[in-house]
Design a protein around this motif. Structure first.
Motif, PDB file in Angstrom:
ATOM      1  N   ARG A 176      16.893  12.220  38.659  1.00 57.11           N
ATOM      2  CA  ARG A 176      17.740  12.854  39.673  1.00 57.11           C
ATOM      3  C   ARG A 176      16.982  13.175  40.964  1.00 57.11           C
ATOM      4  O   ARG A 176      17.585  13.270  42.026  1.00 57.11           O
ATOM      5  CB  ARG A 176      18.340  14.153  39.117  1.00 57.11           C
ATOM      6  N   TYR A 177      15.678  13.357  40.847  1.00 58.30           N
ATOM      7  CA  TYR A 177      14.893  13.796  41.996  1.00 58.30           C
ATOM      8  C   TYR A 177      13.621  12.968  42.149  1.00 58.30           C
ATOM      9  O   TYR A 177      13.124  12.374  41.189  1.00 58.30           O
ATOM     10  CB  TYR A 177      14.489  15.271  41.844  1.00 58.30           C
ATOM     11  N   VAL A 178      13.108  12.971  43.375  1.00 55.91           N
ATOM     12  CA  VAL A 178      11.821  12.361  43.683  1.00 55.91           C
ATOM     13  C   VAL A 178      10.889  13.483  44.127  1.00 55.91           C
ATOM     14  O   VAL A 178      11.191  14.196  45.085  1.00 55.91           O
ATOM     15  CB  VAL A 178      11.931  11.313  44.804  1.00 55.91           C
ATOM     16  N   VAL A 179       9.763  13.637  43.428  1.00 58.78           N
ATOM     17  CA  VAL A 179       8.798  14.682  43.753  1.00 58.78           C
ATOM     18  C   VAL A 179       7.593  14.027  44.432  1.00 58.78           C
ATOM     19  O   VAL A 179       7.079  13.005  43.964  1.00 58.78           O
ATOM     20  CB  VAL A 179       8.347  15.441  42.494  1.00 58.78           C
ATOM     21  N   PHE A 180       7.151  14.626  45.531  1.00 60.45           N
ATOM     22  CA  PHE A 180       6.014  14.119  46.296  1.00 60.45           C
ATOM     23  C   PHE A 180       4.842  15.090  46.150  1.00 60.45           C
ATOM     24  O   PHE A 180       4.958  16.277  46.493  1.00 60.45           O
ATOM     25  CB  PHE A 180       6.384  13.981  47.771  1.00 60.45           C
ATOM     26  N   TYR A 181       3.733  14.584  45.625  1.00 64.44           N
ATOM     27  CA  TYR A 181       2.528  15.379  45.469  1.00 64.44           C
ATOM     28  C   TYR A 181       1.574  15.034  46.610  1.00 64.44           C
ATOM     29  O   TYR A 181       1.424  13.867  46.976  1.00 64.44           O
ATOM     30  CB  TYR A 181       1.880  15.099  44.115  1.00 64.44           C
ATOM     31  N   TYR A 211       3.630  20.331  47.628  1.00 60.78           N
ATOM     32  CA  TYR A 211       4.525  19.348  47.010  1.00 60.78           C
ATOM     33  C   TYR A 211       5.922  19.569  47.555  1.00 60.78           C
ATOM     34  O   TYR A 211       6.240  20.638  48.066  1.00 60.78           O
ATOM     35  CB  TYR A 211       4.481  19.444  45.481  1.00 60.78           C
ATOM     36  N   GLU A 212       6.741  18.537  47.463  1.00 61.81           N
ATOM     37  CA  GLU A 212       8.127  18.596  47.928  1.00 61.81           C
ATOM     38  C   GLU A 212       8.989  17.703  47.051  1.00 61.81           C
ATOM     39  O   GLU A 212       8.474  16.939  46.233  1.00 61.81           O
ATOM     40  CB  GLU A 212       8.249  18.174  49.389  1.00 61.81           C
ATOM     41  N   SER A 213      10.292  17.773  47.240  1.00 61.25           N
ATOM     42  CA  SER A 213      11.202  16.918  46.482  1.00 61.25           C
ATOM     43  C   SER A 213      12.483  16.700  47.252  1.00 61.25           C
ATOM     44  O   SER A 213      12.885  17.524  48.077  1.00 61.25           O
ATOM     45  CB  SER A 213      11.515  17.539  45.112  1.00 61.25           C
ATOM     46  N   ILE A 214      13.113  15.579  46.978  1.00 55.68           N
ATOM     47  CA  ILE A 214      14.445  15.267  47.482  1.00 55.68           C
ATOM     48  C   ILE A 214      15.228  14.635  46.346  1.00 55.68           C
ATOM     49  O   ILE A 214      14.652  14.258  45.315  1.00 55.68           O
ATOM     50  CB  ILE A 214      14.412  14.317  48.700  1.00 55.68           C
ATOM     51  N   ASP A 215      16.529  14.517  46.502  1.00 58.86           N
ATOM     52  CA  ASP A 215      17.301  13.854  45.454  1.00 58.86           C
ATOM     53  C   ASP A 215      17.414  12.364  45.754  1.00 58.86           C
ATOM     54  O   ASP A 215      16.955  11.873  46.795  1.00 58.86           O
ATOM     55  CB  ASP A 215      18.668  14.513  45.257  1.00 58.86           C
ATOM     56  N   LEU A 216      18.018  11.636  44.823  1.00 63.99           N
ATOM     57  CA  LEU A 216      18.077  10.177  44.965  1.00 63.99           C
ATOM     58  C   LEU A 216      18.997   9.745  46.098  1.00 63.99           C
ATOM     59  O   LEU A 216      18.802   8.667  46.670  1.00 63.99           O
ATOM     60  CB  LEU A 216      18.503   9.524  43.647  1.00 63.99           C
TER      61      LEU A 216
END
Length: 261
Positions: free
Chosen positions: A163-168, A182-187
């Motif tokens: 459901r989500y993309v996490v950026f490290y 870190y951050e995240s967005i949805d698909l």
């Protein structure tokens, strides 16, 4: 005689957010770190969450952010947040011209990969001139080129349960070297046409202060969502067990997760 008209939903959302950050300018742009540790500012942003979500449904998540001409570009594009991770690993990457850098891509996907910067640059790309709106109250227009995140999702075959993309990221946020941004967005945002992993700024390799070697550009959200110094990408069904469980470093401090503009 001035005529008043009802604001377009997208303009209404931007007006709401700018009203929230207007007081920030009065603090001489104290910076995200100071603001997050105040009691009032995270509440202002968090209060906008339901409003933003409702307006996003009206406007449509696929709507494009405004794009500009080359003549519209700002004279400079300041560094938001960290200007240099200043870790031994990052210094080694810089010394090699990022030839030794790798991007780990995994999680809920069929084909996890470890990509070099050259391989990221080989992915289908997009160039766009857009405006960056920072929560601190400033904005700037710049030209970006980068790999379309949607192309990376297709290359690794993201699984349906993701459901989500996490950026490290490489930048430490405290004296603790494991306390990394870190951050995240949805698909939906990940597959948006203007969502890219940018490696060029104004026709030159992305500078260190702006997030080299790659940073996220998710053009319809505020600047803190645009993760810099990305070292890893993970596809997840939930971020409940990641960081503070709210989907991003500043979100863990009280900022809203969907920061649409």
């Amino acid at each position: 005689m001035k005529r008043w008209r009802r604001a377009h939903p997208r303009h209404a959302r931007r007006t709401f957010l700018r009203a929230g950050v207007g007081a920030v300018s009065g603090l001489a742009l104290a910076g995200c770190d100071n603001l997050s540790r105040s009691e009032w500012f995270p509440k202002v942003l968090d209060a906008a969450t339901s409003v933003n979500a409702a307006i996003a449904n009206v406007v449509g998540r696929r709507a494009l952010a405004q794009e500009f001409s080359a003549e519209d570009r700002s004279p400079t594009f300041r560094s938001n947040g960290t200007a240099d991770p200043a870790t031994a690993q990052y210094a080694a990457w810089v010394a090699s011209g990022f030839a030794t850098y790798t991007l780990d891509v995994g999680g809920l996907c069929a084909h996890p990969q470890r990509l070099t910067l050259a391989q990221v640059r080989d992915l289908p790309s997009r160039t766009q001139i857009t405006r960056h709106d920072c929560v601190e109250g400033w904005s700037a227009i710049a030209k970006w080129k980068g790999a379309r995140l949607a192309a990376l999702l297709d290359a690794v075959a993201v699984k349906p349960e993701a459901r989500y993309v996490v950026f490290y990221c490489a930048d430490p946020m405290s004296d603790d070297p494991t306390d990394l941004y870190y951050e995240s967005i949805d698909l939906d945002d990940a597959r948006h046409e203007q969502t890219i992993l940018a490696y060029e700024l104004n026709d030159a390799p992305l500078p260190v202060p702006n997030g080299a070697p790659i940073r996220l550009r998710v053009e319809r959200q505020l600047g803190y969502k645009h993760a810099k110094y990305i070292t890893g990408i993970e596809f997840v069904a939930s971020f409940a067990a990641i960081g503070g469980g709210r989907g991003g470093y500043w979100e863990d401090q009280g900022y809203q997760w969907w920061a649409g503009i």
